[in-house]
Motif scaffolding. Structure first.
Motif, mmCIF file in Angstrom:
data_model
loop_
_atom_site.group_PDB
_atom_site.id
_atom_site.type_symbol
_atom_site.label_atom_id
_atom_site.label_comp_id
_atom_site.label_asym_id
_atom_site.label_seq_id
_atom_site.Cartn_x
_atom_site.Cartn_y
_atom_site.Cartn_z
ATOM 1 N N PHE A 1 0.823 -1.258 0.051
ATOM 2 C CA PHE A 1 0.224 0.042 0.182
ATOM 3 C C PHE A 1 1.010 1.319 0.022
ATOM 4 C CE2 PHE A 1 -1.568 3.441 2.909
ATOM 5 C CZ PHE A 1 -2.604 3.621 2.122
ATOM 6 N N LEU A 2 1.944 1.056 0.866
ATOM 7 C CA LEU A 2 2.654 2.393 1.050
ATOM 8 C C LEU A 2 3.683 2.397 -0.309
ATOM 9 C CD1 LEU A 2 3.814 2.248 4.730
ATOM 10 C CD2 LEU A 2 2.211 3.933 3.766
ATOM 11 N N HIS A 3 4.087 1.425 -0.646
ATOM 12 C CA HIS A 3 5.155 1.460 -1.721
ATOM 13 C C HIS A 3 4.793 1.878 -3.260
ATOM 14 C CE1 HIS A 3 8.505 0.628 -3.877
ATOM 15 N NE2 HIS A 3 7.916 -0.486 -4.982
ATOM 16 N N TYR A 4 3.317 1.532 -3.411
ATOM 17 C CA TYR A 4 2.854 1.749 -4.729
ATOM 18 C C TYR A 4 1.874 2.986 -4.728
ATOM 19 C CZ TYR A 4 4.302 -2.987 -5.767
ATOM 20 O OH TYR A 4 4.980 -4.205 -5.972
ATOM 21 N N SER A 5 1.727 3.437 -3.524
ATOM 22 C CA SER A 5 0.562 4.494 -3.174
ATOM 23 C C SER A 5 0.684 5.769 -4.211
ATOM 24 C CB SER A 5 0.500 5.001 -1.821
ATOM 25 O OG SER A 5 -0.393 5.953 -1.851
ATOM 26 N N SER A 6 1.539 6.225 -4.188
ATOM 27 C CA SER A 6 1.847 7.835 -5.136
ATOM 28 C C SER A 6 1.699 7.423 -6.426
ATOM 29 C CB SER A 6 3.028 8.364 -4.625
ATOM 30 O OG SER A 6 4.301 7.726 -4.893
ATOM 31 N N GLU A 7 2.650 6.338 -7.049
ATOM 32 C CA GLU A 7 2.622 6.096 -8.481
ATOM 33 C C GLU A 7 1.239 5.706 -8.986
ATOM 34 O OE1 GLU A 7 4.941 6.400 -10.558
ATOM 35 O OE2 GLU A 7 6.827 6.872 -9.066
ATOM 36 N N GLN A 8 0.658 4.699 -8.336
ATOM 37 C CA GLN A 8 -0.707 4.254 -8.662
ATOM 38 C C GLN A 8 -1.949 5.210 -8.687
ATOM 39 O OE1 GLN A 8 -1.914 0.521 -7.530
ATOM 40 N NE2 GLN A 8 -0.160 -0.687 -8.093
ATOM 41 N N VAL A 9 -2.120 5.961 -7.517
ATOM 42 C CA VAL A 9 -2.966 6.762 -7.336
ATOM 43 C C VAL A 9 -2.680 8.092 -8.054
ATOM 44 C CG1 VAL A 9 -4.367 8.018 -5.533
ATOM 45 C CG2 VAL A 9 -3.695 5.790 -5.137
ATOM 46 N N ASP A 10 -1.636 8.698 -7.992
ATOM 47 C CA ASP A 10 -1.495 9.961 -8.880
ATOM 48 C C ASP A 10 -1.326 9.718 -10.026
ATOM 49 O OD1 ASP A 10 -1.066 11.018 -6.251
ATOM 50 O OD2 ASP A 10 1.189 11.201 -6.369
ATOM 51 N N ALA A 11 -1.029 8.536 -10.809
ATOM 52 C CA ALA A 11 -1.152 8.428 -12.035
ATOM 53 C C ALA A 11 -2.599 8.320 -12.587
ATOM 54 C CB ALA A 11 -0.387 7.045 -12.358
ATOM 55 N N LYS A 12 -3.597 7.584 -11.939
ATOM 56 C CA LYS A 12 -4.447 7.488 -12.335
ATOM 57 C C LYS A 12 -5.484 8.808 -12.241
ATOM 58 C CE LYS A 12 -4.974 2.543 -11.608
ATOM 59 N NZ LYS A 12 -5.749 1.500 -11.011
ATOM 60 N N GLY B 1 -10.475 10.571 12.484
ATOM 61 C CA GLY B 1 -9.903 11.344 11.746
ATOM 62 C C GLY B 1 -9.598 11.201 10.424
ATOM 63 N N ASN B 2 -9.900 9.822 9.704
ATOM 64 C CA ASN B 2 -9.469 9.297 8.621
ATOM 65 C C ASN B 2 -10.724 8.872 7.880
ATOM 66 O OD1 ASN B 2 -6.846 10.046 8.554
ATOM 67 N ND2 ASN B 2 -6.142 8.002 9.690
ATOM 68 N N LEU B 3 -12.098 8.704 8.481
ATOM 69 C CA LEU B 3 -13.170 8.315 7.890
ATOM 70 C C LEU B 3 -13.554 8.955 6.357
ATOM 71 C CD1 LEU B 3 -15.524 8.111 10.920
ATOM 72 C CD2 LEU B 3 -13.961 6.018 9.499
ATOM 73 N N SER B 4 -12.850 10.098 6.253
ATOM 74 C CA SER B 4 -13.097 10.697 4.719
ATOM 75 C C SER B 4 -11.754 10.956 4.014
ATOM 76 C CB SER B 4 -13.684 12.173 4.958
ATOM 77 O OG SER B 4 -12.913 12.944 5.489
ATOM 78 N N PHE B 5 -10.987 9.856 4.175
ATOM 79 C CA PHE B 5 -9.558 9.841 3.538
ATOM 80 C C PHE B 5 -9.720 9.815 2.125
ATOM 81 C CE2 PHE B 5 -10.555 5.324 3.186
ATOM 82 C CZ PHE B 5 -10.176 4.895 2.057
ATOM 83 N N PHE B 6 -10.949 9.546 1.503
ATOM 84 C CA PHE B 6 -10.739 9.389 -0.163
ATOM 85 C C PHE B 6 -11.382 10.600 -0.599
ATOM 86 C CE2 PHE B 6 -14.383 7.476 2.214
ATOM 87 C CZ PHE B 6 -15.451 8.222 2.155
ATOM 88 N N SER B 7 -11.838 11.611 0.415
ATOM 89 C CA SER B 7 -12.438 12.861 -0.156
ATOM 90 C C SER B 7 -11.518 13.884 -1.099
ATOM 91 C CB SER B 7 -13.181 13.484 0.805
ATOM 92 O OG SER B 7 -12.371 13.915 1.851
ATOM 93 N N SER B 8 -10.266 13.752 -0.533
ATOM 94 C CA SER B 8 -9.389 14.800 -1.002
ATOM 95 C C SER B 8 -8.056 14.227 -1.147
ATOM 96 C CB SER B 8 -9.454 15.991 -0.432
ATOM 97 O OG SER B 8 -9.007 16.001 0.911
ATOM 98 N N ASN B 9 -6.987 14.912 -1.957
ATOM 99 C CA ASN B 9 -5.810 14.573 -1.830
ATOM 100 C C ASN B 9 -5.232 14.784 -0.574
ATOM 101 O OD1 ASN B 9 -5.354 13.492 -4.354
ATOM 102 N ND2 ASN B 9 -4.684 15.345 -5.313
ATOM 103 N N LYS B 10 -5.517 15.760 0.195
ATOM 104 C CA LYS B 10 -5.025 16.246 1.496
ATOM 105 C C LYS B 10 -5.431 15.046 2.549
ATOM 106 C CE LYS B 10 -5.468 19.867 5.182
ATOM 107 N NZ LYS B 10 -6.082 21.131 5.510
ATOM 108 N N ASN B 11 -6.497 14.770 2.436
ATOM 109 C CA ASN B 11 -6.948 13.727 3.500
ATOM 110 C C ASN B 11 -6.338 12.443 3.054
ATOM 111 O OD1 ASN B 11 -8.704 15.574 4.803
ATOM 112 N ND2 ASN B 11 -10.585 14.598 3.784
ATOM 113 N N TYR B 12 -6.446 12.003 1.712
ATOM 114 C CA TYR B 12 -5.493 10.682 1.556
ATOM 115 C C TYR B 12 -3.956 10.689 1.999
ATOM 116 C CZ TYR B 12 -3.897 6.935 -1.138
ATOM 117 O OH TYR B 12 -3.067 5.783 -1.584
ATOM 118 N N ASN B 13 -3.304 11.830 1.662
ATOM 119 C CA ASN B 13 -2.123 12.001 2.001
ATOM 120 C C ASN B 13 -1.833 11.855 3.420
ATOM 121 O OD1 ASN B 13 -1.137 12.060 -0.770
ATOM 122 N ND2 ASN B 13 -1.490 14.216 -0.885
ATOM 123 N N LYS B 14 -2.807 12.395 4.317
ATOM 124 C CA LYS B 14 -2.722 12.302 5.715
ATOM 125 C C LYS B 14 -2.496 10.962 6.188
ATOM 126 C CE LYS B 14 -5.263 13.844 10.022
ATOM 127 N NZ LYS B 14 -5.734 12.340 10.378
#
Length: 379
Positions: free
Chosen positions: A86-97, A131-144
């Motif tokens: 999850f951590l290793h692929y996170s930025s590449e996979q999510v940011d790319a899409k 504090g993370n229930l809405s992690f999916f709502s924005s890049n800010k929350n996801y990156n947190k």
């Protein structure tokens, strides 16, 4: 790109275990492992048997077993692997899409789907925190969310490094392993020889011993034999590094026929371009799969810049096209008679003509074998 026969590792597993296990035992005896930051449990529980002693069967599996065999020993090790991924692929996979995507609903779905892909109790602890229930709502929350998980994983990997770390392999053992594995061509690019040689009675190699799962981020597997991939220095040190791009594990999969090279015409092309008369063409690399395997195939192509670096082999492809054209037409009758007189097999004829046997189970034996195989058999 090219699948490696895992039997090569099985053949040297006893040797490797004998060479490294005493070091790991010594490091374990000195380690202050403490508690797992994800569970609060004593981390030593991963490594001990029912009597509280270091579990030697587990240690041997950790050092010489496949990754699948390792994670079957303890469900928490499976959670560890999923969380590391999850951590290793996170930025590449999510940011790319997310790049260029404007619809908020689609962006939310991508973040949710990515986290669900690696869902496990360790990760759920963070995604379900108030504090993370809405992690999916924005890049800010996801990156947190990512930062919080990463902080605990860093602490865990620091603990593990006290007993499991690639630094514990000597230079001599690394070269010995490369000699014994016996891979002569880089499996990632199929372009470079990785040569083993003797220098003043000392075994050396031009290859790097790459970690499929990077040592810096998957510390538990940093001494696992099945995580070692002999690779050329360009692929390992220039392209791969610890970039979070998901690729094929060469001990499980190769490109096979799901991905193939092809001569692609461009505005400068003419009829001679197809019969080896010039290099007015592009070398294209296509993949025909869908789903997760498609993502991994594309990951290999992108990470190792395969379509770009293979453009430097246009002259080689031109020669292949010319030889194929000549054999099929002008000199076919004479060459066929010559081959019959020499009693050559089909593979020997291919070696004579093209420098490759054109056998799909021998693509790792020579550089550019995959390219030659595709150009000759598909043209």
């Amino acid at each position: 790109m090219i699948k490696i026969d895992s039997q090569r590792l099985i053949n040297i597993s006893d040797y490797y275990y004998q060479e490294i296990h005493s070091t790991v035992i010594d490091k374990y005896s000195r380690a202050a492992l403490g508690n797992n930051p994800f569970t609060g449990n004593d981390l030593r529980l991963w490594f001990v048997n029912s009597t509280g002693q270091l579990d030697m069967r587990f240690l041997k599996t950790l050092l010489t077993g496949t990754i699948d065999e390792i994670i079957k020993t303890n469900i928490e090790i499976e959670y560890y692997l999923k969380t590391c991924k999850f951590l290793h692929y996170s930025s590449e996979q999510v940011d790319a899409k997310l790049t260029g995507m404007k619809k908020v609903t689609n962006r939310i779905a991508i973040r949710q789907a990515y986290v669900a892909k690696f869902s496990n109790p360790w990760l759920d602890k963070y995604t379900k925190a108030p504090g993370n229930l809405s992690f999916f709502s924005s890049n800010k929350n996801y990156n947190k969310l990512v930062r919080e998980v990463k902080a605990d994983m860093l602490d865990l990997n620091v603990l593990l490094a006290q007993m499991i770390d690639y630094e514990y392999i000597s230079k001599e053992l690394r070269h010995e392993l490369l000699h014994r594995i016996g891979i002569e061509v880089c499996p990632y690019c199929n372009r470079q020889y990785i040569t083993s040689y003797i220098d003043h009675s000392e075994k050396k190699s031009t290859a790097d011993l790459d970690h499929y799962y990077p040592n810096s981020r998957f510390k538990l597997f940093s001494l696992s034999l099945h995580n070692f991939v002999p690779a050329c220095q360009i692929c390992n040190s220039r392209f791969k590094l610890a970039k979070g791009i998901e690729i094929l594990d060469p001990y499980r999969d190769g490109f096979d026929r799901d991905t193939y090279f092809e001569v692609g015409l461009n505005p400068a092309s003419n009829s001679d371009s197809l019969i080896g008369g010039n290099t007015f063409f592009n070398i294209e690399l296509h993949q025909m799969h869908t789903g997760n395997r498609a993502d991994q195939l594309e990951g290999n192509i992108r990470l190792f810049q395969l379509e770009n670096v293979y453009q430097s082999h246009k002259e080689y492809v031109r020669e292949l096209l010319y030889k194929q054209y000549v054999y099929k037409d002008a000199y076919k009758k004479d060459l066929t008679a010559l081959f019959d007189n020499m009693q050559l097999t089909e593979q020997e004829i291919h070696l004579f003509l093209y420098g490759h046997a054109l056998q799909d189970d021998k693509l790792g034996d020579r550089p550019l074998s995959k390219l030659a195989y595709d150009i000759i058999t598909r043209t």
